[in-house]
Write a protein that holds these residues in place. Structure first.
Motif, PDB file in Angstrom:
ATOM      1  N   THR A 323      58.817  36.831  27.858  1.00 50.35           N
ATOM      2  CA  THR A 323      57.981  36.391  28.879  1.00 50.35           C
ATOM      3  C   THR A 323      56.563  36.970  29.088  1.00 50.35           C
ATOM      4  O   THR A 323      55.882  36.396  29.949  1.00 50.35           O
ATOM      5  CB  THR A 323      58.725  36.754  30.224  1.00 50.35           C
ATOM      6  OG1 THR A 323      58.991  38.073  30.492  1.00 50.35           O
ATOM      7  CG2 THR A 323      60.264  36.006  30.302  1.00 50.35           C
ATOM      8  N   PRO A 325      52.778  37.279  29.258  1.00 50.01           N
ATOM      9  CA  PRO A 325      51.925  36.055  28.768  1.00 50.01           C
ATOM     10  C   PRO A 325      51.128  36.836  27.696  1.00 50.01           C
ATOM     11  O   PRO A 325      50.646  37.810  27.685  1.00 50.01           O
ATOM     12  CB  PRO A 325      51.242  35.875  30.080  1.00 50.01           C
ATOM     13  CG  PRO A 325      52.098  36.608  31.125  1.00 50.01           C
ATOM     14  CD  PRO A 325      52.765  37.705  30.625  1.00 50.01           C
ATOM     15  N   ALA A 327      47.678  35.209  25.581  1.00 49.50           N
ATOM     16  CA  ALA A 327      46.778  34.097  25.128  1.00 49.50           C
ATOM     17  C   ALA A 327      46.391  34.302  23.537  1.00 49.50           C
ATOM     18  O   ALA A 327      45.601  34.948  23.353  1.00 49.50           O
ATOM     19  CB  ALA A 327      45.510  34.385  26.006  1.00 49.50           C
ATOM     20  N   HIS A 344      49.155  29.419  25.437  1.00 51.95           N
ATOM     21  CA  HIS A 344      49.723  30.527  26.385  1.00 51.95           C
ATOM     22  C   HIS A 344      51.251  30.780  25.944  1.00 51.95           C
ATOM     23  O   HIS A 344      51.928  29.845  26.320  1.00 51.95           O
ATOM     24  CB  HIS A 344      49.326  30.007  27.870  1.00 51.95           C
ATOM     25  CG  HIS A 344      48.096  29.772  28.257  1.00 51.95           C
ATOM     26  ND1 HIS A 344      47.041  30.922  28.314  1.00 51.95           N
ATOM     27  CD2 HIS A 344      47.296  28.768  28.321  1.00 51.95           C
ATOM     28  CE1 HIS A 344      45.969  30.587  28.696  1.00 51.95           C
ATOM     29  NE2 HIS A 344      45.846  29.295  28.645  1.00 51.95           N
ATOM     30  N   GLY A 345      51.214  31.703  25.409  1.00 48.87           N
ATOM     31  CA  GLY A 345      52.568  32.009  24.777  1.00 48.87           C
ATOM     32  C   GLY A 345      53.230  33.356  25.142  1.00 48.87           C
ATOM     33  O   GLY A 345      52.605  34.262  26.060  1.00 48.87           O
ATOM     34  N   HIS A 346      54.027  33.768  24.327  1.00 49.47           N
ATOM     35  CA  HIS A 346      54.974  34.955  24.452  1.00 49.47           C
ATOM     36  C   HIS A 346      55.009  35.600  22.944  1.00 49.47           C
ATOM     37  O   HIS A 346      54.738  35.023  22.072  1.00 49.47           O
ATOM     38  CB  HIS A 346      56.003  34.868  25.275  1.00 49.47           C
ATOM     39  CG  HIS A 346      55.840  34.066  26.477  1.00 49.47           C
ATOM     40  ND1 HIS A 346      55.355  34.560  27.665  1.00 49.47           N
ATOM     41  CD2 HIS A 346      56.207  32.651  26.403  1.00 49.47           C
ATOM     42  CE1 HIS A 346      55.510  33.712  28.369  1.00 49.47           C
ATOM     43  NE2 HIS A 346      56.025  32.635  27.856  1.00 49.47           N
ATOM     44  N   THR A 349      57.046  33.118  20.889  1.00 49.86           N
ATOM     45  CA  THR A 349      56.237  31.792  20.586  1.00 49.86           C
ATOM     46  C   THR A 349      56.498  31.814  19.131  1.00 49.86           C
ATOM     47  O   THR A 349      56.679  30.663  18.410  1.00 49.86           O
ATOM     48  CB  THR A 349      55.094  31.733  21.336  1.00 49.86           C
ATOM     49  OG1 THR A 349      55.131  31.761  22.422  1.00 49.86           O
ATOM     50  CG2 THR A 349      54.214  30.542  20.579  1.00 49.86           C
ATOM     51  N   ILE A 449      45.902  41.735  25.315  1.00 56.83           N
ATOM     52  CA  ILE A 449      47.214  41.683  26.321  1.00 56.83           C
ATOM     53  C   ILE A 449      47.117  42.560  27.630  1.00 56.83           C
ATOM     54  O   ILE A 449      47.167  41.983  28.736  1.00 56.83           O
ATOM     55  CB  ILE A 449      48.387  42.006  25.789  1.00 56.83           C
ATOM     56  CG1 ILE A 449      48.411  41.132  24.489  1.00 56.83           C
ATOM     57  CG2 ILE A 449      49.312  41.531  26.570  1.00 56.83           C
ATOM     58  CD1 ILE A 449      49.553  41.314  23.665  1.00 56.83           C
TER      59      ILE A 449
END
Length: 466
Positions: A323, A325, A327, A344-346, A349, A449
């Motif tokens: 979870t 975040p 970019a 916008h992933g993790h 992704t 991050i």
């Protein structure tokens, strides 16, 4: 992706031997057996479905002329890869004469001097420091680029054979693969998302058969292995399931209902395209970022005081993996494919296969590991120039582009399976991250991050428990 290297008749022969020969297909009736080995953070476990590991398999035999076997670079205690620490221990024990130390690909250059211990220590520096094997590949004849400059500290690389320093990938958990080798060069046909598992299994078997054959011919400097030998090696590799089972701080990773260790992994559901973030899941199921949920049961269960805090850290790390975040920007193979400058992933992704952590489709990406800005003095640096546009790129490893010849594939590599990480340091394709903490640092800096010290600690605890 490359095709045409293994003749269709050979593939047919390999498949026939693998699936039709009772002598090979029939295993012991002892049932599943788990082998335990020690690693830096606890215990790694490998499960085989039919009795103990068969050390008479050709995987463990020297089939060539230089004393090596597959197990020289794929050791059980190193997660069926090889750790740099193990390489150094082997050098010290043998003064650099262990079979892994061979000029053909273990040395920085096949022309290096190796007549003394000190000379061997210098010649095998990349293997000793990073656990890297030298892969020699040419610029493809059809490439969209040419090699316009080489800065090789070892004075060997050229357009005819670039020196590429890469880590041996694990020879376990192979049923989850969607590409064979870092640059997919042994993948004989694309893995496709349709729900016909048989097609993809045949592609996997053919690809692993090609890889096994080439390993004997090149790494072991042998002659053509028989179809039966190749089939035995492939079946052995496909029988292995490996994961961390015990952590020195958190205890048993399958304790209190958790799904750590190889037993749950052996039963993990997988098909090509499962949980794909770009919508390629053939069932139509939507992507969920909660890709790894091995330790969910620890949320509601009490633990004895000796493990409580460590398990809490692993749980926090698992949640961050799913979870936190991120970019995602500038990743060739992802941002350009989707047309989105920012995704916008993790972590999940890209590491989307449930409880496995690799790509569930063939999706090589360029996250910047081989960029010139990350070059260290012990790595060669190549300047590639686009034939059409005149644009130039500097890289330490062109990756997939040396297979496809495509400009847009420069620097792309597949994402490896994440299970058993603690046993096989260092990390990334070239071993440039010495520790799991260094891996976190790379992503933190690459994507800005803002990971805190506590979050880094928790992520490391989680990754070492896989």
């Amino acid at each position: 992706m490359r095709t045409g290297k293994v003749l269709p008749s050979l593939i047919a022969a390999l498949l026939a031997v693998l699936f039709a020969s009772p002598a090979i297909a029939a295993g012991s009736d002892e049932g599943p057996v788990i082998q335990i080995t020690q690693d830096p953070t606890g215990q790694l476990a490998t499960m085989t479905p039919h009795g103990p590991i068969d050390r008479s398999n050709p995987f463990f035999q020297a089939l060539g002329t230089n004393g090596r076997s597959c197990s020289s670079c794929h050791a059980a205690a190193d997660g069926w890869s090889v750790s740099a620490a193990d390489v150094r221990a082997r050098f010290d024990a043998t003064d650099g004469t262990d079979p892994i130390f061979r000029l053909v690909d273990g040395a920085n250059s096949p022309l290096a001097a190796v007549s003394t211990v000190d000379a061997r220590r210098s010649a095998y520096n990349m293997l000793l420091k990073y656990g890297d094997i030298r892969v020699g590949l040419p610029i493809p004849a059809n490439a969209e680029f040419i090699l316009t400059a080489v800065d090789d500290p070892y004075g060997y690389a050229s357009a005819a054979q670039l020196s590429l320093f890469r880590r041996p990938l694990p020879a376990t958990n192979l049923r989850f693969l969607t590409g064979v080798q870092w640059d997919a060069r042994e993948t004989v046909a694309p893995f496709k998302p349709p729900m016909d598992a048989g097609i993809n299994h045949r592609v996997l078997v053919a690809s692993l058969s090609s890889q096994a054959r080439d390993a004997v011919l090149t790494h072991e400097q042998g002659s053509e292995p028989t179809a039966e030998q190749i089939a035995q090696m492939v079946q052995f590799e496909l029988s292995l399931t490996t994961a961390q089972l015990y952590d020195t701080i958190a205890g048993w990773l399958d304790g209190a209902g958790a799904m750590g260790g190889p037993r749950a992994l052996a039963n993990q559901r997988f098909y090509v395209g499962i949980n794909d973030p770009l919508g390629a899941d053939p069932t139509g199921a939507r992507f969920t970022p909660e890709a790894i949920r091995l330790f969910d049961t620890w949320i509601a269960r009490s633990h004895d005081s000796s493990h409580k805090w460590a398990r809490a850290a692993i749980l926090r790390g698992q949640k961050l993996f799913n979870t936190l975040p991120i970019a995602i920007t500038g990743v060739a193979g992802l941002n350009d494919v989707t047309g989105k400058a920012v995704i916008h992933g993790h972590c999940s992704t890209c590491h989307n296969s449930p409880n496995v952590g690799n790509h569930s489709t063939g999706a090589p990406l360029n996250i910047g590991i081989s960029a010139a800005s990350r070059r260290t003095p012990d790595l060669p640096l190549y300047t590639l120039t686009n034939i059409t546009t005149g644009e130039s790129i500097q890289t330490t490893d062109p990756g997939l582009a040396l297979i496809t010849g495509k400009w847009t594939d420069i620097g792309k590599f597949k994402g490896p399976i994440l299970r058993g990480l603690a046993a096989r340091a260092p990390y990334f394709h070239n071993g440039s991250a010495a520790t799991l903490g260094d891996v976190i640092d790379f992503y933190n800096q690459r994507f800005n991050i803002g990971i805190t010290a506590q979050q880094k600690h928790d992520l490391v605890m989680f990754l070492r428990s896989l």
